[in-house]
Design an enzyme around this catalytic site. Structure first.
Site, short mmCIF file in Angstrom:
data_model
loop_
_atom_site.label_atom_id
_atom_site.label_comp_id
_atom_site.label_asym_id
_atom_site.label_seq_id
_atom_site.Cartn_x
_atom_site.Cartn_y
_atom_site.Cartn_z
N ASP A 54 0.86 -1.21 0.00
CA ASP A 54 0.00 0.00 0.00
C ASP A 54 0.89 1.25 0.00
O ASP A 54 0.63 2.22 -0.72
CB ASP A 54 -0.88 0.05 1.25
CG ASP A 54 -1.83 -1.13 1.40
OD1 ASP A 54 -3.04 -0.93 1.33
OD2 ASP A 54 -1.33 -2.27 1.59
N ASP A 120 -6.57 4.89 -4.47
CA ASP A 120 -6.51 3.76 -3.54
C ASP A 120 -5.40 2.85 -4.07
O ASP A 120 -5.60 2.14 -5.05
CB ASP A 120 -7.85 3.02 -3.48
CG ASP A 120 -7.87 1.96 -2.38
OD1 ASP A 120 -6.78 1.55 -1.93
OD2 ASP A 120 -8.97 1.54 -2.00
N ASP A 123 -6.60 -1.75 -3.08
CA ASP A 123 -7.95 -1.96 -2.57
C ASP A 123 -8.11 -3.46 -2.31
O ASP A 123 -7.80 -4.27 -3.19
CB ASP A 123 -8.97 -1.46 -3.60
CG ASP A 123 -10.40 -1.63 -3.15
OD1 ASP A 123 -10.72 -1.21 -2.02
OD2 ASP A 123 -11.21 -2.19 -3.92
N THR A 125 -6.88 -4.79 0.87
CA THR A 125 -5.65 -5.12 1.60
C THR A 125 -5.83 -6.35 2.48
O THR A 125 -4.94 -7.20 2.58
CB THR A 125 -5.20 -3.92 2.46
OG1 THR A 125 -4.99 -2.81 1.59
CG2 THR A 125 -3.91 -4.22 3.21
N LYS A 227 -15.62 -5.60 -6.70
CA LYS A 227 -17.08 -5.76 -6.78
C LYS A 227 -17.65 -5.03 -8.00
O LYS A 227 -18.61 -5.50 -8.61
CB LYS A 227 -17.72 -5.29 -5.46
CG LYS A 227 -17.49 -6.35 -4.35
CD LYS A 227 -18.31 -6.11 -3.13
CE LYS A 227 -17.61 -5.34 -2.04
NZ LYS A 227 -16.45 -6.02 -1.45
N ASP A 250 -12.27 4.66 -2.82
CA ASP A 250 -12.82 3.36 -3.22
C ASP A 250 -13.82 3.52 -4.36
O ASP A 250 -14.00 2.60 -5.16
CB ASP A 250 -13.55 2.69 -2.05
CG ASP A 250 -12.61 2.25 -0.96
OD1 ASP A 250 -11.69 1.48 -1.26
OD2 ASP A 250 -12.79 2.68 0.21
P1 AMP Z 1 -14.85 -4.46 1.47
O1 AMP Z 1 -16.06 -4.67 0.64
O2 AMP Z 1 -15.05 -4.87 2.91
O3 AMP Z 1 -13.64 -5.06 0.86
O4 AMP Z 1 -14.64 -2.90 1.52
C1 AMP Z 1 -14.42 -2.12 0.36
C2 AMP Z 1 -13.46 -0.99 0.69
O5 AMP Z 1 -13.96 -0.22 1.78
C3 AMP Z 1 -12.09 -1.48 1.14
O6 AMP Z 1 -11.13 -0.54 0.76
C4 AMP Z 1 -12.20 -1.50 2.64
O7 AMP Z 1 -10.97 -1.34 3.25
C5 AMP Z 1 -13.11 -0.32 2.90
N1 AMP Z 1 -13.93 -0.55 4.11
C6 AMP Z 1 -15.20 -1.00 4.15
N2 AMP Z 1 -15.62 -1.12 5.43
C7 AMP Z 1 -14.61 -0.72 6.20
C8 AMP Z 1 -14.42 -0.60 7.61
N3 AMP Z 1 -15.40 -0.90 8.47
N4 AMP Z 1 -13.22 -0.15 8.05
C9 AMP Z 1 -12.24 0.17 7.18
N5 AMP Z 1 -12.35 0.07 5.85
C10 AMP Z 1 -13.51 -0.36 5.35
MG MG Z 2 -10.09 0.40 -0.70
MG MG Z 3 -6.53 0.65 0.04
#
Ligand code: AMP
Ligand code: MG
Ligand code: MG
Length: 312
Positions: A54, A120, A123, A125, A227, A250
């Site tokens: 990152d 980002d 994305d 991580t 997604k 994002d």
């Molecule tokens: P995910 O669908 O959980 O992979 O989330 C999509 C993006 O939003 C990624 O970059 C995640 O790090 C961020 N994200 C979603 N929810 C959170 C959370 N509760 N805390 C930190 N990052 C989040």
């Molecule tokens: Mg992200």
């Molecule tokens: Mg990121």
């Protein structure tokens, strides 16, 4: 008169640079993984990680873009100390396939200082650290007057399970009024509701909203970039994340690519997000994204969820 590459307008040159820079960042993300030293640190939130990949990818992206475009505003996810960036992290290439495209009239006179770039560097991580490599993307979005107008998604480990002969990694890009490229646009069969949502940041609001869509299937995967790719490649019909957590970096690139093919990304109320340089980073009212039938999915969101998630 056809524009020569060297004469291309600023937004096309920026997008062409973003494409090359995202490829470089993708290569950095692969290299760090292969080194075996991920350098993981926990950020302030729960399940909010940062790795060496990152950090290096963001350094590379931000230093490269600001070298070629000193007046743009660049906002990256990671908080990094201001320090000299090694020459081998700088990418100066510009993807010719973008330079050759005509710029829509409404964007042909934009100035560098009017453009905001949301980065980002990695994305997904959490999934990267768990070896779910195809969930990982690099996102670079370009905004003008608060609107996401163009974006690049690099998927560094695309094809990693396909084996010898397949090229590893790919880059998708799109721009309003131009279209989206680097993938085959496909739709889920008519009437099929397949929801893609988070696998590592779920909560009751998220599951309540997903269930209210009465889905035929639910796919839980990491990454906002990943997604959106599922939406445009016909794997899912809606991306539903009824929670704060996603940030502007994002959704800027991903929204631009989705909108370039006629899709829609909003908060859970159906309201658009803005990407001006001074906006709040958090997408507090969640993310609802679709290729088609946005209104149907928005109308299904329970009142209790809407009440819990205020639009900005
Ligand atoms: P995910 O669908 O959980 O992979 O989330 C999509 C993006 O939003 C990624 O970059 C995640 O790090 C961020 N994200 C979603 N929810 C959170 C959370 N509760 N805390 C930190 N990052 C989040
Ligand atoms: Mg992200
Ligand atoms: Mg990121």
């Amino acid at each position: 008169m056809a524009a020569m590459a060297g004469n291309a307008v600023v937004v096309m040159r920026l997008l062409a640079s973003a494409y090359s820079v995202a490829e470089k960042a993708g290569a950095i993300v692969r290299k760090v993984l292969h080194s075996g030293e991920l350098g993981i640190v926990e950020k302030t939130g729960v399940d909010d990680l940062q790795t060496l990949a990152d950090r290096l990818a963001q350094k590379s992206i931000c230093a490269s873009l600001s070298k070629s475009f000193p007046k743009i505003t660049i906002i990256g996810e990671e908080d990094l100390p201001a320090e000299a960036v090694e020459a081998d992290l700088i990418e100066t290439g510009q993807y010719d396939g973008i330079l050759q495209k005509p710029c829509p009239d409404e964007y042909s006179k934009l100035k560098e200082e009017e453009l905001v770039v949301w980065v980002d560097p990695l994305d997904g991580t959490k999934e990267y650290t768990e070896g779910l490599l195809d969930h990982v993307t690099v996102l670079i979005g370009i905004a003008y007057k608060g609107k996401a107008i163009a974006g690049v998604i690099n998927q560094p480990f695309y094809n990693y399970q396909t084996g010898a002969g397949a090229t590893l990694g790919r880059t998708l890009w799109g721009m309003l009024g131009v279209g989206a490229f680097g993938f085959q646009l496909q739709e889920v069969p008519e009437g099929k509701r397949i929801i893609t949502t988070t696998r590592s940041h779920s909560n009751k609001l998220v599951t309540d909203a997903v269930q209210a869509m009465d889905p035929h299937d639910v796919i839980k995967v990491g990454g906002a970039g990943n997604k959106i790719i599922q939406l445009v490649e016909g794997k899912a019909s809606a991306y539903v994340f009824a929670s704060p957590g996603c940030k502007k970096w994002d959704t800027c690139a991903t929204e631009a690519i989705l909108h370039a093919v006629g899709g829609k990304l909003t908060d859970m109320h159906g309201n658009a997000y803005r990407y001006d340089a001074d906006v709040k980073h958090m997408n507090s009212a969640g993310v609802l994204a679709t290729l088609r039938d946005h209104q149907f999915y928005a109308s299904r969101v329970p009142q209790s969820v809407l009440k819990a998630l205020k639009s900005d």
